[in-house]
Design an enzyme around this catalytic site. Structure first.
Site, PDB file in Angstrom:
ATOM      1  NE  ARG A  51      45.930  57.657  96.985  1.00 51.35           N
ATOM      2  CZ  ARG A  51      45.114  56.656  97.229  1.00 51.35           C
ATOM      3  NH1 ARG A  51      44.588  56.512  98.423  1.00 51.35           N
ATOM      4  NH2 ARG A  51      44.801  55.796  96.282  1.00 51.35           N
ATOM      5  CG  HIS A 178      33.346  60.753  76.715  1.00 48.75           C
ATOM      6  ND1 HIS A 178      32.957  60.114  77.849  1.00 48.75           N
ATOM      7  CD2 HIS A 178      33.111  59.901  75.705  1.00 48.75           C
ATOM      8  CE1 HIS A 178      32.502  58.917  77.530  1.00 48.75           C
ATOM      9  NE2 HIS A 178      32.585  58.767  76.232  1.00 48.75           N
ATOM     10  CE  LYS A 182      31.227  59.309  71.516  1.00 46.68           C
ATOM     11  NZ  LYS A 182      32.366  58.497  71.126  1.00 46.68           N
ATOM     12  CD  GLU A 216      28.643  50.670  75.840  1.00 47.22           C
ATOM     13  OE1 GLU A 216      29.818  51.006  75.981  1.00 47.22           O
ATOM     14  OE2 GLU A 216      27.821  50.616  76.768  1.00 47.22           O
ATOM     15  CG  HIS A 240      26.967  59.491  77.625  1.00 47.29           C
ATOM     16  ND1 HIS A 240      27.804  60.502  78.027  1.00 47.29           N
ATOM     17  CD2 HIS A 240      27.528  58.348  78.054  1.00 47.29           C
ATOM     18  CE1 HIS A 240      28.827  59.965  78.671  1.00 47.29           C
ATOM     19  NE2 HIS A 240      28.675  58.673  78.707  1.00 47.29           N
TER      20      HIS A 240
HETATM   21  N1  LIG Z   1      38.553  55.321  83.081  1.00 46.63           N
HETATM   22  C1  LIG Z   1      37.611  55.758  82.297  1.00 46.63           C
HETATM   23  O1  LIG Z   1      37.481  55.357  81.140  1.00 46.63           O
HETATM   24  C2  LIG Z   1      36.659  56.825  82.767  1.00 46.63           C
HETATM   25  C3  LIG Z   1      35.635  57.222  81.916  1.00 46.63           C
HETATM   26  C4  LIG Z   1      34.767  58.234  82.331  1.00 46.63           C
HETATM   27  C5  LIG Z   1      34.941  58.800  83.567  1.00 46.63           C
HETATM   28  N2  LIG Z   1      35.935  58.373  84.402  1.00 46.63           N
HETATM   29  C6  LIG Z   1      36.084  59.031  85.696  1.00 46.63           C
HETATM   30  O2  LIG Z   1      37.393  59.571  85.793  1.00 46.63           O
HETATM   31  C7  LIG Z   1      37.851  59.541  87.133  1.00 46.63           C
HETATM   32  C8  LIG Z   1      39.152  58.742  87.189  1.00 46.63           C
HETATM   33  O3  LIG Z   1      38.905  57.444  86.730  1.00 46.63           O
HETATM   34  P1  LIG Z   1      40.036  56.359  86.471  1.00 46.63           P
HETATM   35  O4  LIG Z   1      39.392  55.257  85.727  1.00 46.63           O
HETATM   36  O5  LIG Z   1      41.241  56.983  85.909  1.00 46.63           O
HETATM   37  O6  LIG Z   1      40.322  55.844  87.951  1.00 46.63           O
HETATM   38  P2  LIG Z   1      41.629  55.082  88.493  1.00 46.63           P
HETATM   39  O7  LIG Z   1      42.288  54.323  87.403  1.00 46.63           O
HETATM   40  O8  LIG Z   1      41.178  54.363  89.711  1.00 46.63           O
HETATM   41  O9  LIG Z   1      42.603  56.267  88.890  1.00 46.63           O
HETATM   42  C9  LIG Z   1      42.366  57.075  89.992  1.00 46.63           C
HETATM   43  C10 LIG Z   1      43.499  58.078  90.109  1.00 46.63           C
HETATM   44  O10 LIG Z   1      43.270  58.877  91.261  1.00 46.63           O
HETATM   45  C11 LIG Z   1      44.425  58.829  92.097  1.00 46.63           C
HETATM   46  N3  LIG Z   1      43.966  58.957  93.480  1.00 46.63           N
HETATM   47  C12 LIG Z   1      43.194  58.089  94.193  1.00 46.63           C
HETATM   48  N4  LIG Z   1      43.003  58.555  95.432  1.00 46.63           N
HETATM   49  C13 LIG Z   1      43.674  59.734  95.516  1.00 46.63           C
HETATM   50  C14 LIG Z   1      43.862  60.686  96.545  1.00 46.63           C
HETATM   51  N5  LIG Z   1      43.324  60.522  97.759  1.00 46.63           N
HETATM   52  N6  LIG Z   1      44.592  61.788  96.288  1.00 46.63           N
HETATM   53  C15 LIG Z   1      45.146  61.971  95.046  1.00 46.63           C
HETATM   54  N7  LIG Z   1      45.001  61.099  94.045  1.00 46.63           N
HETATM   55  C16 LIG Z   1      44.275  59.994  94.283  1.00 46.63           C
HETATM   56  C17 LIG Z   1      45.071  57.489  91.778  1.00 46.63           C
HETATM   57  O11 LIG Z   1      46.445  57.449  92.029  1.00 46.63           O
HETATM   58  P3  LIG Z   1      47.050  57.030  93.475  1.00 46.63           P
HETATM   59  O12 LIG Z   1      46.402  55.750  93.847  1.00 46.63           O
HETATM   60  O13 LIG Z   1      48.518  56.938  93.217  1.00 46.63           O
HETATM   61  O14 LIG Z   1      46.707  58.140  94.392  1.00 46.63           O
HETATM   62  C18 LIG Z   1      44.864  57.448  90.274  1.00 46.63           C
HETATM   63  O15 LIG Z   1      45.803  58.244  89.611  1.00 46.63           O
HETATM   64  C19 LIG Z   1      36.709  58.928  87.937  1.00 46.63           C
HETATM   65  O16 LIG Z   1      35.887  59.964  88.418  1.00 46.63           O
HETATM   66  C20 LIG Z   1      35.944  58.119  86.889  1.00 46.63           C
HETATM   67  O17 LIG Z   1      34.598  57.946  87.242  1.00 46.63           O
HETATM   68  C21 LIG Z   1      36.792  57.403  84.023  1.00 46.63           C
END
Ligand SMILES: NC(=O)c1ccc[n+]([C@@H]2O[C@H](COP(=O)([O-])OP(=O)(O)OC[C@H]3O[C@@H](n4cnc5c(N)ncnc54)[C@H](OP(=O)(O)O)[C@@H]3O)[C@@H](O)[C@H]2O)c1
Length: 484
Positions: A51, A178, A182, A216, A240
């Site tokens: 967004r 993920h 590995k 961990e 996992h």
């Molecule tokens: N971070 C990790 O290490 C990790 C590991 C495993 C799985 N995941 C999964 O990966 C996904 C993303 O995680 P994250 O940690 O990257 O989350 P995050 O840091 O909160 O990022 C969320 C992203 O989604 C965008 N977003 C939010 N609402 C939106 C909307 N209505 N339309 C379009 N874009 C939108 C946000 O940007 P804007 O606010 O600018 O829209 C941001 O780019 C989740 O499902 C999470 O469970 C993450």
């Protein structure tokens, strides 16, 4: 040994959530590393979408900062980085809104592989699928990649599957776990099915028990309120650890083919017995070493969510009847270590009088750190003191055995994204697999919720709650020490 880098076909990859944490820490640095390695053709495009209002240059700046932070210095070649950034673009889009979709449609080419990575909250998966379809951006050849958590129970997983299935068929959907990307996890299959040595012994007749540990040292500080909604069972075991268990326990697939492998994993999940309350130990880490305990980090003094779980699991099939699988995972433990240990039974008869020092053979597959394998074997203790036995490791570190390439193993995300572009689903979870995993997990969670079980406290930096030791002691077995 020199690893071969086979370039993938040119592609357009749209990363929804391109500005988020996962994108910055894993996806963008991983793509850069594949570009650096020569695997990504120069005419591919990576388009961030979220967004936030930003232009292409803004997204390139964000990606440059991510590369500088998360890519090792020896791969940060300024010319390469600029060449990679030139392949990046950005479109501001709200998954629930109408703006930006026409622009995205203009940017995504039809004559290259087309993939859409949903790196956003799962609650947006359905919206994205719907809009990609409505705006005729995705077609029957497009691929979509979805992140975990894939549901928090069977019902929500089914709803997510149904939302995606409205517009995409199963062969187009890549559900990421993920762990499956590995190197060592894939090596589990190579070790089992490319060597004659182990498979004849790979059954309850010869294997006493299996231990799977994912330990961990980190706490949940900073994301406790979020973690508290899931806990170790949902966060680690359902996905996992079940995947690891499946790879250890499955029958040989007829071919290394996505559906053949996933069919065999599904059969294991379906053969898992329900787990009685006595075979489960749940824990919460206590405050210590100057840090708060789980309850403080979870911001709920009455939380009953577990940061640790140990359980004994049985697989009801011919191969495994009588061989328990002990699983344990937790936060704030004494070391960061993931391993699978396969303990073989003792030989049926000892020809040696002095059985002192006698131990069972153990095959340890280390997933992290220092990925490798270790087979504990009995040999004669050196010296003239008669035939005394001692146990020694046949130790293989992949990094040492494979030389330079062993130390330069691609990150799981890099490999998995390249698999998406290649159209290879072997290392991704199929919809029925995810649902079967929840169908096994749900009654276990409902059981402790109904009983109102409170997790046991355990010391920060320990091996987990005392009761977890008892889980094995009462069977005459011991956990392996948790150490790096
Ligand atoms: N971070 C990790 O290490 C990790 C590991 C495993 C799985 N995941 C999964 O990966 C996904 C993303 O995680 P994250 O940690 O990257 O989350 P995050 O840091 O909160 O990022 C969320 C992203 O989604 C965008 N977003 C939010 N609402 C939106 C909307 N209505 N339309 C379009 N874009 C939108 C946000 O940007 P804007 O606010 O600018 O829209 C941001 O780019 C989740 O499902 C999470 O469970 C993450």
């Amino acid at each position: 040994m020199v690893s071969r880098v086979i370039p993938v076909e040119p592609f357009d990859l749209v990363v929804f959530g391109g500005t988020g944490d996962l994108s910055q820490r894993k996806i963008l640095p991983g793509l850069y590393r594949r570009f650096w390695a020569g695997q990504i053709p120069a005419d591919s495009m990576i388009i961030g979408a979220a967004r936030s209002e930003m232009d292409d240059a803004g997204f390139r700046d964000l990606a440059r900062a991510a590369i500088m932070e998360f890519v090792a210095e020896d791969k940060r070649d300024p010319e390469m980085i600029e060449a990679f950034l030139a392949r990046l673009g950005y479109v501001a889009i709200d998954a629930k809104g109408t703006g930006g979709w026409a622009e995205l449609k203009k940017r995504v080419r039809k004559d290259v592989v087309q993939a859409f990575y949903f790196s956003v909250a799962p609650s947006l998966f359905g919206d994205l699928a719907q809009r990609l379809h409505d705006h005729k951006i995705a077609d029957a050849n497009s691929r979509i990649v979805v992140e975990k958590p894939f549901g928090r129970d069977l019902e929500s997983a089914k709803a997510l599957n149904a939302g995606l299935a409205k517009h995409f068929n199963e062969a187009q959907i890549y559900r990421i776990d993920h762990y499956l990307g590995k190197e060592t996890v894939q090596n589990l299959m190579a070790v089992r099915f490319a060597n004659i040595l182990f498979e004849p012994l790979w059954k309850s007749e010869y294997i006493d028990h299996v231990q799977i540990t994912v330990a961990e040292t980190v706490s949940v500080d900073g994301r406790g309120a979020y973690y508290d909604k899931s806990g170790a069972m949902r966060d680690m075991v359902q996905n996992h650890m079940m995947q690891l268990l499946c790879l250890i326990a499955m029958e040989p697939p007829y071919h290394f083919d996505p559906d053949a492998v996933r069919d065999e994993k599904l059969k294991v999940i379906r053969a898992l017995d329900p787990v009685p309350a006595d075979d489960i130990v749940r824990g919460q880490y206590l405050a210590g070493n100057g840090q708060g305990g789980y309850l403080e980090h979870a911001e709920d003094a009455a939380s009953k969510t577990e940061s640790y779980i140990a359980m004994k699991v049985h697989i009801s099939n011919w191969r495994w009847k009588g061989t328990p699988f002990y699983l344990r995972t937790g936060k704030r433990l004494r070391a960061r270590a993931s391993e699978i240990a396969i303990t073989f039974r003792e030989p049926p008869h000892s020809i040696f009088d002095d059985a002192e020092g006698w131990r069972e053979n153990v095959l340890v597959i280390r997933l992290q750190p220092n990925e490798g394998m270790n087979l504990m074997v009995m040999i004669k203790e050196p010296g003239p003191g008669g035939m005394r036995l001692t146990q020694v490791p046949l130790d293989m570190s992949f990094a040492e055995a494979l030389g330079e390439d062993g130390a330069d193993i691609p990150d799981a995300y890099e490999r998995l994204i390249m698999d998406v572009i290649r159209g290879n689903q072997t290392l991704f979870m199929r919809g029925d697999e995810v649902e079967a995993a929840w169908a096994w997990t749900d009654p276990i969670i409902q059981g402790w919720e109904k009983r109102g079980d409170k997790p046991k406290g355990y010391d920060a930096g320990s091996s987990g709650p005392e009761d977890a030791l008892m889980l094995m002691h009462r069977d005459g077995r011991r956990w392996r020490e948790i150490r790096e």
